[in-house]
Design an enzyme around this catalytic site. Structure first.
Site, PDB file in Angstrom:
ATOM      1  CG  HIS A  31       0.988   3.195  11.230  1.00  0.00           C
ATOM      2  ND1 HIS A  31       0.390   4.123  12.060  1.00  0.00           N
ATOM      3  CD2 HIS A  31       0.887   3.699   9.975  1.00  0.00           C
ATOM      4  CE1 HIS A  31      -0.047   5.140  11.339  1.00  0.00           C
ATOM      5  NE2 HIS A  31       0.243   4.908  10.059  1.00  0.00           N
ATOM      6  CD  GLU A  32       2.386   2.287   6.734  1.00  0.00           C
ATOM      7  OE1 GLU A  32       1.374   2.283   6.003  1.00  0.00           O
ATOM      8  OE2 GLU A  32       2.902   3.339   7.167  1.00  0.00           O
ATOM      9  CG  HIS A  40      -2.787   2.603   6.489  1.00  0.00           C
ATOM     10  ND1 HIS A  40      -3.801   3.534   6.519  1.00  0.00           N
ATOM     11  CD2 HIS A  40      -1.676   3.244   6.964  1.00  0.00           C
ATOM     12  CE1 HIS A  40      -3.330   4.687   6.990  1.00  0.00           C
ATOM     13  NE2 HIS A  40      -2.047   4.523   7.272  1.00  0.00           N
ATOM     14  CD  GLU A  45      -2.595   7.679   9.757  1.00  0.00           C
ATOM     15  OE1 GLU A  45      -1.643   7.484  10.541  1.00  0.00           O
ATOM     16  OE2 GLU A  45      -2.571   7.329   8.562  1.00  0.00           O
TER      17      GLU A  45
END
Length: 498
Positions: A263-264, A267, A293
């Site tokens: 997820h990160e 980003h 996001e």
């Protein structure tokens, strides 16, 4: 020197201060000893005041007036002027003493939150959080007066330029009506499946870290311009060309840390893909938090919970932890990664129940900013909202209203961007896979080049040149459509097979 050149140089200096703040903030969250809290708060407060002073410098208004009449500027320069004008308008609404007071209050509240969360003690945080909320109301009112917006919409505008709560209310009310029955349906489908126990731990932290680093490399993270660390709350931060991401580990469940890393990393890929020529300029920044996001959720949810990715990753998971048996087979691992369940923690939620966590926070923060609810009533209102939206009640504040750092850190108006991002992710991934039929086969081979290439071209490289609706329409052929997100959920979870 032209007015535009003056502006560009001026905002390059502001960018350098932002980079310093980013690294100091990362250090505060990851490595700083507790005894340095006071000194660090002073340093961050000063840097933020200096940054605010640069953005609100009286010369900026004059430079803007002259630069906006310069017919020799190109598309990127024009877009940069638009973004500078937006920042200048918002920031000149705030007196420097309010910026400084907010920085100090946030630094103190963040550190107190760490202890309060560990102790499940909301009462101990209440006075400091009250001060943060008071200042956020002041900020919202000041910006709202300048922009002609409600205080909440003015705060939302910082994270989602052009975003309005009226539109979000409609989107979220629609989801709130759809999700409970759909969740029941999915849970019923999963209850009828043959039961396979998830892989059993313990899963050593070092092995989890090694697997996370391997998968970061697979999806395209540039380790020459970033790193992975540990923090209480996973995040992506740092500075231009120095992107820092964090996760947290649980030796009884490696999946939460791995998916947190992915997820990160989504980003981080966005940050690493921003236009190099405009990296220090407002036009080179990420477009909005919903777009940001979308990149993390596209990577974690759309790509890395697909059957294709799990087919690639499952053997590597087995090797990393020395696993054997039915629980480590590809289909079982995929079932594990797409299991839906009602839970207390937002960051651990599956993509079906996750929007309910966001809708709850959105509704609560709107009420708190408007003064329609007292902060002391937050734990009770949180429990009621969880019961209504998710059918569960947290047993304590640690699993309830203390789980997120956003409000203690001053991030009011941020939460709705998570679910706006989920919708955007579904739409972008659908468009990417339609445009390039090698994306899913590539993921199955561990080759994220086709997907990352599409994202670089259609999202990352644009920075803030295009406004959010224009960016999404250019990339997918239409503005944000919640129906694409619902169709994705139906496809992945609404039947016995994906």
């Amino acid at each position: 020197m032209t007015a535009y050149t003056e502006l560009s140089a001026h905002f390059s200096r502001a960018s350098a201060l932002s980079n310093a703040v980013g690294i100091l903030q990362w250090d505060s969250d990851v490595m700083m000893p507790k005894g340095a809290v006071g000194t660090r708060a002073e340093s961050l407060a000063l840097l933020r005041v200096l940054h605010h002073g640069l953005v609100t410098d009286p010369r900026v208004g004059d430079w803007l007036s002259r630069a906006e009449t310069d017919n020799g500027l190109g598309e990127w320069e024009r877009a940069n002027l638009r973004e500078i004008h937006r920042l200048w308008t918002v920031q000149t609404a705030l007196p420097s003493d309010l910026v400084e007071a907010t920085s100090r209050a946030v630094s103190a509240c963040e550190m107190a939150w760490r202890k309060a969360r560990a102790d499940a003690d909301f009462a101990s945080l209440l006075p400091l959080l009250e001060e943060v909320l008071r200042l956020q109301r002041e900020i919202g009112a000041a910006k709202g007066e300048k922009l002609g917006l409600s205080p909440y919409d003015a705060l939302l505008n910082d994270y989602e330029p052009g975003g309005r709560s009226a539109r979000i209310d409609a989107l979220f009310d629609d989801l709130a009506a759809f999700l409970p029955a759909f969740t029941d349906k999915v849970l019923d489908i999963q209850a009828r499946r043959p039961k396979t126990a998830p892989p059993e731990g313990p899963f050593p932290v070092e092995a989890q870290r090694a697997l996370g680093l391997e998968m970061m490399k697979v999806v395209g993270f540039d380790f020459e311009r970033g790193r992975l660390d540990v923090s209480t709350h996973p995040f992506c931060g740092g500075a231009d060309d120095d992107v820092r991401i964090t996760t947290r580990y649980n030796e009884s469940d490696f999946s939460s840390a791995l998916m947190g890393v992915l997820h990160e990393t989504g980003h981080a890929l966005y940050e690493q893909g921003r236009p190099a020529a405009y990296l220090s300029q407002p036009v080179g920044q990420a477009r909005s938090m919903s777009v940001h996001e979308s990149q993390s959720l596209l990577m974690e949810m759309q790509a890395c919970r697909s059957r294709e990715f799990i087919a690639f990753a499952a053997p590597r998971m087995r090797t990393a932890f020395g696993g054997a048996g039915p629980a480590w087979e590809t289909d079982a691992v995929w079932r594990h990664y797409t299991t839906v369940k009602r839970g207390f923690i937002r960051v651990d939620a599956d993509e079906v129940t996750y929007p309910a966590h966001v809708i709850l926070r959105y509704r609560l923060e709107k009420a708190l900013i408007a003064g329609d609810m007292a902060l002391a009533d937050l734990p009770g209102a949180w429990a009621e909202g969880m019961k209504s939206l998710l059918g569960v009640v947290p047993p304590d504040d640690r699993l309830g209203c203390l789980q997120d750092i956003h409000w203690p850190s001053g991030g009011w108006g941020y939460f709705p961007t998570y679910t706006l991002g989920a919708m955007t992710a579904a739409q972008l991934f659908d468009a990417a896979c339609t445009a390039d039929t090698d994306i899913l086969p590539g993921i199955a081979r561990g080759d994220f080049g086709p997907l990352l290439g599409w994202l670089r071209t259609h999202v990352h490289a644009h920075g803030s040149r295009l406004e959010t609706d224009a960016l999404l329409t250019q990339a997918t052929g239409r503005p944000l459509d919640a129906g694409v997100f619902k169709a994705h959920l139906e496809r992945r979870y609404g039947g016995d097979q994906e």
